[in-house]
Design a protein around this motif. Structure first.
Motif, PDB file in Angstrom:
ATOM      1  N   MET A 114       0.830  -1.209   0.000  1.00  0.00           N
ATOM      2  CA  MET A 114       0.000   0.000   0.000  1.00  0.00           C
ATOM      3  C   MET A 114       0.860   1.253   0.000  1.00  0.00           C
ATOM      4  O   MET A 114       0.623   2.186  -0.768  1.00  0.00           O
ATOM      5  N   PHE A 150       2.593   1.792  -3.406  1.00  0.00           N
ATOM      6  CA  PHE A 150       1.730   2.382  -4.423  1.00  0.00           C
ATOM      7  C   PHE A 150       1.261   3.782  -4.030  1.00  0.00           C
ATOM      8  O   PHE A 150       0.973   4.606  -4.909  1.00  0.00           O
ATOM      9  N   SER A 151       1.147   4.060  -2.737  1.00  0.00           N
ATOM     10  CA  SER A 151       0.591   5.335  -2.265  1.00  0.00           C
ATOM     11  C   SER A 151       1.536   5.973  -1.256  1.00  0.00           C
ATOM     12  O   SER A 151       1.389   5.764  -0.046  1.00  0.00           O
ATOM     13  N   ALA A 178       1.507   8.689  -0.011  1.00  0.00           N
ATOM     14  CA  ALA A 178       0.782   9.510   0.960  1.00  0.00           C
ATOM     15  C   ALA A 178       0.600   8.770   2.277  1.00  0.00           C
ATOM     16  O   ALA A 178       0.457   9.392   3.332  1.00  0.00           O
ATOM     17  N   GLU A 210      -4.771  14.072   0.481  1.00  0.00           N
ATOM     18  CA  GLU A 210      -4.269  12.799  -0.066  1.00  0.00           C
ATOM     19  C   GLU A 210      -4.010  11.793   1.049  1.00  0.00           C
ATOM     20  O   GLU A 210      -4.345  10.604   0.921  1.00  0.00           O
ATOM     21  N   HIS A 224      -7.366  10.551   2.398  1.00  0.00           N
ATOM     22  CA  HIS A 224      -8.011   9.657   1.433  1.00  0.00           C
ATOM     23  C   HIS A 224      -7.400   8.264   1.487  1.00  0.00           C
ATOM     24  O   HIS A 224      -8.107   7.248   1.579  1.00  0.00           O
ATOM     25  N   VAL A 225      -6.086   8.203   1.453  1.00  0.00           N
ATOM     26  CA  VAL A 225      -5.406   6.908   1.462  1.00  0.00           C
ATOM     27  C   VAL A 225      -5.653   6.171   2.780  1.00  0.00           C
ATOM     28  O   VAL A 225      -5.906   4.957   2.802  1.00  0.00           O
ATOM     29  N   GLY A 242      -4.670   2.615  -3.885  1.00  0.00           N
ATOM     30  CA  GLY A 242      -4.997   3.937  -3.367  1.00  0.00           C
ATOM     31  C   GLY A 242      -5.483   4.908  -4.419  1.00  0.00           C
ATOM     32  O   GLY A 242      -5.602   6.103  -4.144  1.00  0.00           O
ATOM     33  N   GLY A 243      -5.789   4.426  -5.634  1.00  0.00           N
ATOM     34  CA  GLY A 243      -6.316   5.312  -6.678  1.00  0.00           C
ATOM     35  C   GLY A 243      -7.826   5.433  -6.578  1.00  0.00           C
ATOM     36  O   GLY A 243      -8.504   4.580  -6.005  1.00  0.00           O
ATOM     37  N   TRP A 244      -8.380   6.491  -7.188  1.00  0.00           N
ATOM     38  CA  TRP A 244      -9.826   6.706  -7.107  1.00  0.00           C
ATOM     39  C   TRP A 244     -10.595   5.580  -7.789  1.00  0.00           C
ATOM     40  O   TRP A 244     -11.624   5.121  -7.279  1.00  0.00           O
ATOM     41  N   ASP A 261     -10.324   2.308  -5.738  1.00  0.00           N
ATOM     42  CA  ASP A 261     -11.108   2.454  -4.507  1.00  0.00           C
ATOM     43  C   ASP A 261     -12.600   2.344  -4.801  1.00  0.00           C
ATOM     44  O   ASP A 261     -13.355   1.729  -4.041  1.00  0.00           O
TER      45      ASP A 261
END
Length: 736
Positions: free
Chosen positions: A643, A646-647, A649, A658, A661-662, A703-705, A708
């Motif tokens: 995770m 990839f993210s 944040a 950000e 969100h993550v 973790g992308g929109w 998700d």
């Protein structure tokens, strides 16, 4: 057999007839033995032997505290004393275990002969080193006696080897007396360490070079033999075998194929190199001699003053009555103590002796109780600000600031504990478990009046984030623990202070041994260059794919961690794997945190899961089955590193939106994964629902929109499906 809440309640009352003493207080009283992890071969000292060891342990702790805070020593001298003192204490306190069952009880001429030859060799070596010291320090002569320099080494090394062999064949079990073989090994540790300290400055110049002296080699060989043997006694054969393979590799290089080939090294060059800050005295021992021993002594202070026990009682008072309460308590207690403790298995022993019986009492099986404790204790190693000394080692290796590492680790660590909580709560729902009766738990209002007992932790965290040095922070927290204890019935006086310092030294010995052994491996990697070559192969196999490189890094980290404590596993894995991953473009912080997480989680990864094995010993469960279940409970830890890859944040690298969100979607993702593993989502979940939950949880890793949205969409569909299925089931039961 599943017990009902009524039977649990009556059983609890039977345990405490006519008294208001809580179950937690009883468990704490029965588990409070020495408050440090023990091994099967530890001899509990008796008589004069007890007091000799106790005073030696106190001296060892006081020496480190004085050097760190009052009177600094030259770095090499300090690290050598740290290792040498640990060897002396280790051999006096921990007896040898037999390598086989044959001839272990019969004392014979062989025993006498081995002891005699070993004693003669080591005593001669000790006498020669004393002559070298006397000639230089007392007489002030720059050139040591030729006879001593030329002749002390071989007798010392041979005597050490014979004493080790004697311990394998004839283990000593008399707690009233010191083992003769172990006394010989302690003397050998003094001799080799004294030589290395005396020539520390010269060794820095000639280590691994043609000008290295034969005496340098023999003193180093003796030290390596002692380190390997003490590691065998305290940590088992796994790390010993790995280290032995690396040592053999240093000499067998010319005959090995492919990337493993190297020109080979003479014994003089290799051993004089390995006992320097390139090897044994490198980063693992640098951290062990400062941060690890400091915080282990701090943990001993918390245990001796029972401030640490207060944390557990408060958690039981707040959550013990809830569904699966004792298991949820273990998350808090084990996580808090585990971040300070420095070893997953040691934390299981320290807190599991209290939490495991409580979990069993509310209906958890012994296997599940041990698994929950192992997963929670292991998680303590990734919890800031201490991270079981991992943050300090990472800062030493990478050059990244300590505070940057701590900040970055916060969200992944919290996410791990949230996932373990979900696992426990869903398991409790599935089994329809109840909590402990309120009347048999500590009273929350009374404990809240003692909230000042959290002051040591508050002081520690505040001082760390205020920018004080780590050593100053740990020392302040230690002093605060002693001062706070004066407001309790367990006021720390001279006797309690003595016990805390003694206990701290005992608790750190295993870490001293394994860090020194890890240093041997690190030294071989640095000398032979196998790390860079392995990184090249890793890059080739990954074919410029960062994801594949990280997958290989995960596998290697877990394999190295099986049988190794966290600190050693991470130090070795970081030396071998991290350079290749970073060369592919992965950020150094991400790469090292990734490797560190999997090195930590090897403690609950079958088939060799040290934390799970420690828990199974306390719970009386099957070790292998316990390791499998602890792996399932801690499953999120095997997803979280991907995770934050990839993210970024998740490592607090990004805007506030950000990061939020993550973090939120990651919590949702690990909940779906927990529901899939436990087979419970608003009710029993069939295999289709479990598979869909797993897919939904895994899609939220990136973790992308879009991913998700897919994961949340799957969850929404499953909610509707489960409601219909469960409603139909309820109607069917009602009709019946």
């Amino acid at each position: 057999m599943t017990r009902t809440p009524d039977s649990l309640d009556s059983e609890a009352r039977d345990v405490v007839p006519g008294t208001q003493e809580s179950l937690v207080e009883q468990a704490a009283a029965t588990s409070r033995v020495d408050d440090e992890p023990t091994t099967a071969n530890q001899r509990q000292p008796a008589g004069y032997r007890h007091w000799i060891i106790a005073w030696a342990c106190v001296a060892y702790s006081v020496f480190h505290l004085l050097v760190m805070n009052v009177y600094p020593l030259e770095t090499w001298t300090y690290r050598l004393t740290h290792v040498g003192g640990g060897l002396v204490l280790g051999f006096l306190l921990y007896g040898a275990t037999a390598m086989s069952d044959a001839a272990t009880t019969r004392r014979s001429a062989l025993s006498v002969a081995l002891l005699g030859l070993a004693a003669a060799g080591v005593l001669y070596g000790l006498f020669a080193v004393s002559a070298i010291w006397y000639n230089g320090r007392i007489l002030g002569e720059a050139i040591p006696p030729r006879w001593a320099m030329d002749s002390f080494g071989i007798p010392l090394t041979v005597g050490t080897a014979l004493a080790i062999l004697h311990g394998w064949i004839f283990p000593h079990e008399d707690a009233e007396r010191f083992s003769p073989a172990d006394m010989i090994l302690a003397a050998a540790a003094v001799a080799s360490t004294a030589y290395l300290i005396f020539f520390a400055r010269q060794l820095q110049l000639r280590a691994g070079m043609p000008m290295a002296l034969p005496g340098d080699m023999w003193a180093a060989i003796t030290g390596v033999l002692l380190i390997i043997e003490l590691t065998r006694r305290l940590a088992g054969l796994a790390l010993v075998i790995i280290a032995s393979v690396f040592v053999a590799y240093a000499f067998l290089g010319p005959w090995l194929p492919g990337i493993f080939e190297h020109r080979g090294y003479t014994a003089k060059r290799f051993f004089s190199y390995i006992y320097t800050d390139n090897g044994i005295l490198s980063a693992p021992i640098a951290i062990s001699s400062t941060y690890i021993i400091l915080f282990v002594i701090f943990a001993a202070f918390l245990q001796t003053t029972r401030v640490g026990e207060y944390f557990v009682k408060l958690a039981f008072a707040a959550a013990g009555h809830r569904r699966g309460g004792p298991a949820k308590v273990s998350i808090f207690a084990s996580g808090l103590m585990g971040m300070i403790n420095g070893t997953s298995a040691g934390n299981v022993v320290a807190t599991g002796s209290l939490t495991i019986p409580m979990m069993k009492r509310v209906g958890y099986t012994p296997q599940t109780s041990a698994s929950v404790e192992a997963a929670a204790s292991t998680g303590g190693q990734i919890m800031p600000p201490i991270m079981g000394a991992g943050a300090f080692i990472m800062a030493e290796i990478t050059g990244i600031s300590y505070m940057e590492i701590v900040w970055a680790a916060i969200v992944p660590a919290v996410l791990y504990f949230i996932s373990v909580y979900f696992m426990i709560d869903l398991a409790a729902q599935k089994a329809n478990m109840k909590g402990l009766p309120r009347e048999l738990l500590p009273k929350l209002d009374a404990l809240l009046k003692q909230i000042y007992l959290f002051t040591p932790i508050v002081v520690l965290i505040y001082a760390l984030f205020a920018g004080y040095s780590v050593i100053r922070c740990g020392t302040l927290a230690m002093i605060t623990a002693a001062v706070v204890s004066w407001l309790t019935p367990h006021r720390m006086g001279p006797k309690q202070l003595f016990h805390a310092l003694e206990n701290g030294a005992r608790m750190v010995l295993q870490l001293v041994a394994v860090c020194a052994t890890a240093g041997i491996i690190v030294g071989v990697i640095a000398l032979t260059g196998i790390g860079s070559r392995f990184s090249t192969v890793l890059l080739t196999l990954a074919d410029q794919s960062q994801f594949l490189a990280l997958f290989f890094a995960m596998v290697v980290s877990i394999i190295l961690g099986m049988g190794m404590p966290t600190t050693a596993a991470y130090a070795v894995a970081a030396s071998v794997i991290a350079p290749g991953v970073i060369n592919l473009g992965v950020e150094p912080l991400v790469a090292h945190l990734f490797i560190f997480y999997f090195a930590v989680m090897s403690a609950i990864t079958p088939p060799v899961a040290l934390a799970a094995y420690a828990g199974s010993a306390l719970a009386g469960s099957d070790p292998l089955k316990t390791s499998v279940e602890s792996f399932r409970i801690g499953l999120a830890a095997f997803v979280v590193p991907y995770m934050f890859f990839f993210s970024p944040a998740m490592l607090l690298q990004g805007t506030g939106f950000e990061i939020a969100h993550v973090a939120v979607t990651a919590v949702a993702g690990v909940y779906l994964l927990a529901a899939a593993v436990q087979g419970w989502f608003m009710g029993p979940a069939n295999w289709f629902v479990r598979g869909s939950l797993a897919v939904g949880g895994l899609t939220m890793i990136a973790g992308g929109w879009l991913t998700d949205a897919i994961g949340l969409g799957i969850a929404a569909v499953l909610v509707v499906m489960q409601r219909r299925v469960l409603s139909a089931r309820d109607l069917a039961h009602g009709a019946d």
